[in-house]
Structures are given as C-alpha cells and as structure tokens.
Motif scaffolding. Structure first.
Motif, short mmCIF file in Angstrom:
data_model
loop_
_atom_site.label_atom_id
_atom_site.label_comp_id
_atom_site.label_asym_id
_atom_site.label_seq_id
_atom_site.Cartn_x
_atom_site.Cartn_y
_atom_site.Cartn_z
N ASP A 1 32.21 47.07 36.90
CA ASP A 1 30.93 46.53 36.45
C ASP A 1 30.98 45.98 35.03
O ASP A 1 29.95 45.69 34.43
CB ASP A 1 29.82 47.58 36.57
CG ASP A 1 30.07 48.81 35.70
OD1 ASP A 1 31.10 48.85 34.98
OD2 ASP A 1 29.24 49.74 35.77
N LYS A 2 32.18 45.84 34.48
CA LYS A 2 32.33 45.24 33.15
C LYS A 2 33.80 44.91 32.90
O LYS A 2 34.70 45.41 33.58
CB LYS A 2 31.84 46.20 32.06
CG LYS A 2 32.58 47.52 32.01
CD LYS A 2 32.00 48.44 30.94
CE LYS A 2 32.71 49.80 30.95
NZ LYS A 2 32.15 50.73 29.94
N GLY A 3 34.03 44.02 31.94
CA GLY A 3 35.37 43.75 31.48
C GLY A 3 36.25 42.88 32.34
O GLY A 3 37.47 42.88 32.16
N THR A 4 35.68 42.12 33.27
CA THR A 4 36.52 41.33 34.18
C THR A 4 36.26 39.83 34.11
O THR A 4 36.73 39.07 34.96
CB THR A 4 36.30 41.79 35.64
OG1 THR A 4 34.92 41.64 35.98
CG2 THR A 4 36.71 43.24 35.81
N GLY A 5 35.53 39.37 33.12
CA GLY A 5 35.30 37.93 32.98
C GLY A 5 34.61 37.33 34.18
O GLY A 5 33.56 37.81 34.62
N TYR A 6 35.20 36.26 34.72
CA TYR A 6 34.58 35.55 35.84
C TYR A 6 34.37 36.43 37.07
O TYR A 6 33.47 36.19 37.87
CB TYR A 6 35.42 34.33 36.22
CG TYR A 6 35.21 33.15 35.30
CD1 TYR A 6 33.99 32.50 35.26
CD2 TYR A 6 36.23 32.71 34.47
CE1 TYR A 6 33.78 31.43 34.41
CE2 TYR A 6 36.04 31.63 33.62
CZ TYR A 6 34.80 30.99 33.59
OH TYR A 6 34.59 29.94 32.75
N ILE A 7 35.19 37.44 37.24
CA ILE A 7 35.08 38.28 38.43
C ILE A 7 33.83 39.16 38.39
O ILE A 7 33.36 39.63 39.43
CB ILE A 7 36.37 39.13 38.59
CG1 ILE A 7 37.52 38.21 38.99
CG2 ILE A 7 36.19 40.23 39.62
CD1 ILE A 7 38.86 38.91 39.11
N LEU A 8 33.26 39.35 37.20
CA LEU A 8 32.07 40.19 37.09
C LEU A 8 30.94 39.66 37.97
O LEU A 8 30.16 40.44 38.53
CB LEU A 8 31.61 40.27 35.63
CG LEU A 8 30.51 41.27 35.31
CD1 LEU A 8 30.93 42.68 35.68
CD2 LEU A 8 30.16 41.20 33.82
N GLY A 9 30.86 38.36 38.13
CA GLY A 9 29.83 37.78 39.00
C GLY A 9 29.96 38.28 40.42
O GLY A 9 28.96 38.53 41.10
N ALA A 10 31.20 38.43 40.91
CA ALA A 10 31.43 38.92 42.27
C ALA A 10 30.93 40.35 42.43
O ALA A 10 30.42 40.72 43.49
CB ALA A 10 32.91 38.83 42.62
N HIS A 11 31.08 41.15 41.39
CA HIS A 11 30.58 42.53 41.43
C HIS A 11 29.07 42.54 41.66
O HIS A 11 28.56 43.27 42.53
CB HIS A 11 30.91 43.26 40.13
CG HIS A 11 30.17 44.55 39.96
ND1 HIS A 11 30.58 45.72 40.57
CD2 HIS A 11 29.02 44.85 39.28
CE1 HIS A 11 29.73 46.69 40.26
NE2 HIS A 11 28.79 46.19 39.48
N PHE A 12 28.36 41.74 40.89
CA PHE A 12 26.90 41.74 41.01
C PHE A 12 26.44 41.06 42.30
O PHE A 12 25.39 41.41 42.85
CB PHE A 12 26.27 41.10 39.78
CG PHE A 12 26.35 41.98 38.57
CD1 PHE A 12 25.53 43.10 38.46
CD2 PHE A 12 27.25 41.75 37.56
CE1 PHE A 12 25.60 43.95 37.37
CE2 PHE A 12 27.34 42.58 36.45
CZ PHE A 12 26.51 43.69 36.36
N ALA A 13 27.22 40.10 42.79
CA ALA A 13 26.90 39.50 44.09
C ALA A 13 26.95 40.55 45.19
O ALA A 13 26.05 40.64 46.04
CB ALA A 13 27.86 38.35 44.39
#
Length: 294
Positions: free
Chosen positions: A115-127
């Motif tokens: 849920d933090k610290g992954t740059g562009y991939i963070l969007g996929a977490h919230f999706a």
C-alpha cells in the motif's frame, strides 16, 4: 458468453479478443478511438467506442454481459496516478453494480499487495481495493510481471552508454511477462464458473537483471552488456536530463527502489504460478529486430 474487453486492441486486448472469438463467445471491445472500430470488427468482435471516464457509456456497454475484463490504460500524463486508478476503478464498480455483471477479471500487477512505496504500481493496489468492494461478483485479479516490451525503453541507453542502468539491476530478481501469456490466462479465467475471489500471478520468465542483460546483449551482438545498479540520485539525474516530468521520475525511482529491495516480490514468492510459454529468449529476437532498425 457475452464478454466485454477493455484496453482496445492493445498488447493484451487483441490476442484476448482473438482467442475469445475463436472459442465462439460474443465479444465487445471498448476503445476510445473511433478508427479502431474497423479493426475490432475485422476480428469478429463488436466495437464500443467511448471513454472509461463516461459512466453512462460503461453502463450501456456492460449491460447484458456475463463477464468483463478490466484494466486501467497507462496514462503517464496523469500527475496523480493513484487518483487516476481510483477514478477509473470506481467507474467500473458503478457500471458493474448497475448492470449485474457476475464475473470480473482485472489486470493488476505484481507488487499490488503493497500500500506504499511502489510508484506506478500503487495504483494497481488501490484498484484491487476498490473493485473488491463489489458484492455477488466473482473477481480474479491478474497480477502481471514486468512486461517484456518495457525493455524497449533501454535501447537508446544501450546505444549511447553501452549498458542498462537503473536503481535496480545486477543480481536483483525480475519476473517478466509476455502480453500473449496474460491474454491466455485472462481468457481461461473469464469463462470459469463463478467462484470466490482469487489472485493469480502471471509471469513468463524469472531471471536476474544481469541474466536479462546477457540474453538481450547476445541477441544484439553485445554479449558483454551489463545491467548496472545506479543510485536513486543517479537515476533521477539521468531522467531529468531526458526532460521527463517530476511526477514521472518520482514514480519510476520509487518503483525501481521497491524492486531492488525485494519488497515488490514478497507476495509473489509465496504464490508462484506456472510460468507462461514465451521466454525472454523468444522476446530477444523481437528486441534485436527493433534495436537494429531503430
């Protein structure tokens, strides 16, 4: 089955549509570009031309569908990637709720467990988080690895500097994937009977960054090609020289840092999939052709 595919006829959308049509399903492909209609129809699918930002369009398109393949198309112009992913995902939720779709296969990413610290991939977490609020819908999140075609972005660096350099590399492990392997898994999941929510990793090959450089290097006639680990500051400075916007630089530096630390692969290591069919050796031939003609 009636299946809706988002992502137009991109790297995943085209082979996915071809496979589903071949199996005899009625496929509707969403694209924002009217000029894609002819190509979509040529595959035997139905074209739905409109925007993922348009709720009414999504509701109309999803109506009557048995299953939907969702993705959030890349948009580096969006300064706030998390807000962008949240917005598109919320639109999907509203459209699915109003149309009663029962099967959802969503393109996510390795590292989406964080849920933090992954740059562009963070969007996929919230999706994933937003889509998981759906009830009475069988959801599969496809957590895809590092796309092979992202390696094309290093061609200028290889030609200019003679190496690949990022804030990860060397012995850092990489899990890479071919879009056609993602499409094959997506097709399989879309027609599965409704069940409980699942997460499925999709990866074609596992290699260290040095091994990636060696395979690519051999393909282009540079067998000594190295993947050098830069500091965050060195990577940032290099991207600044290329004139990239600050928000793009921040996201890539953060993403690379999470790969270098190993955090990005922690959950993947606990849920390893059967690897796909397309190996880096196969992609290297395509890379070499682009490299030589570029």
């Amino acid at each position: 089955m009636k299946i809706v595919v988002t992502g137009s006829l991109g790297h995943i959308g085209k082979p996915l549509t071809e496979e589903l049509v071949h199996q005899g399903h009625s496929v509707t492909v969403i694209s924002s570009k009217a000029e894609k209609q002819k190509d979509i129809e040529a595959l035997g699918a139905i074209a739905a031309i409109g925007s993922l930002e348009d709720i009414d369009f999504l509701i109309t398109t999803f109506s009557g569908a048995d299953a939907v393949f969702t993705m959030v198309p890349p948009n580096f112009a969006e300064a706030d990637q998390v807000a962008y992913y949240r917005r598109i995902s919320a639109n999907y939720v509203q459209a699915i709720n109003q149309t009663g779709v029962k099967r959802l296969v969503n393109l996510s990413s390795y590292g989406a467990h964080l849920d933090k610290g992954t740059g562009y991939i963070l969007g996929a977490h919230f999706a994933e988080t937003i889509l998981d609020k759906l009830t009475d819908v069988a959801i599969t999140h496809l957590r895809a690895g590092y796309f092979y075609y992202n390696l094309f972005g290093f061609i200028d660096m290889i030609k200019g500097a003679g190496f690949i350099g990022t804030n990860y590399g060397g012995d850092d492990k990489m899990v890479l994937v071919a879009p056609v392997d993602i499409a094959a898994v997506a097709a399989e999941e879309l027609i599965k009977p409704a069940g409980s929510e699942t997460i499925r990793y999709v990866v074609s090959d596992e290699l260290t960054a040095s091994e990636v450089a060696h395979i690519i290097g051999n393909a282009i006639g540079k067998p000594d090609l190295q993947w050098v680990v830069l500091t965050n500051e060195q990577m940032r400075a290099g991207m600044e020289k290329r004139g990239l916007p600050p928000h793009v630089i921040d996201n890539f530096v953060e993403l690379g840092g999470s790969l270098h630390s190993g955090a990005l692969l922690e959950d993947y290591e606990q849920h390893k999939p059967t690897l796909g069919h397309v190996k880096l050796d196969d992609f290297a031939k395509e890379f070499a052709a682009v490299y030589q003609n570029g």
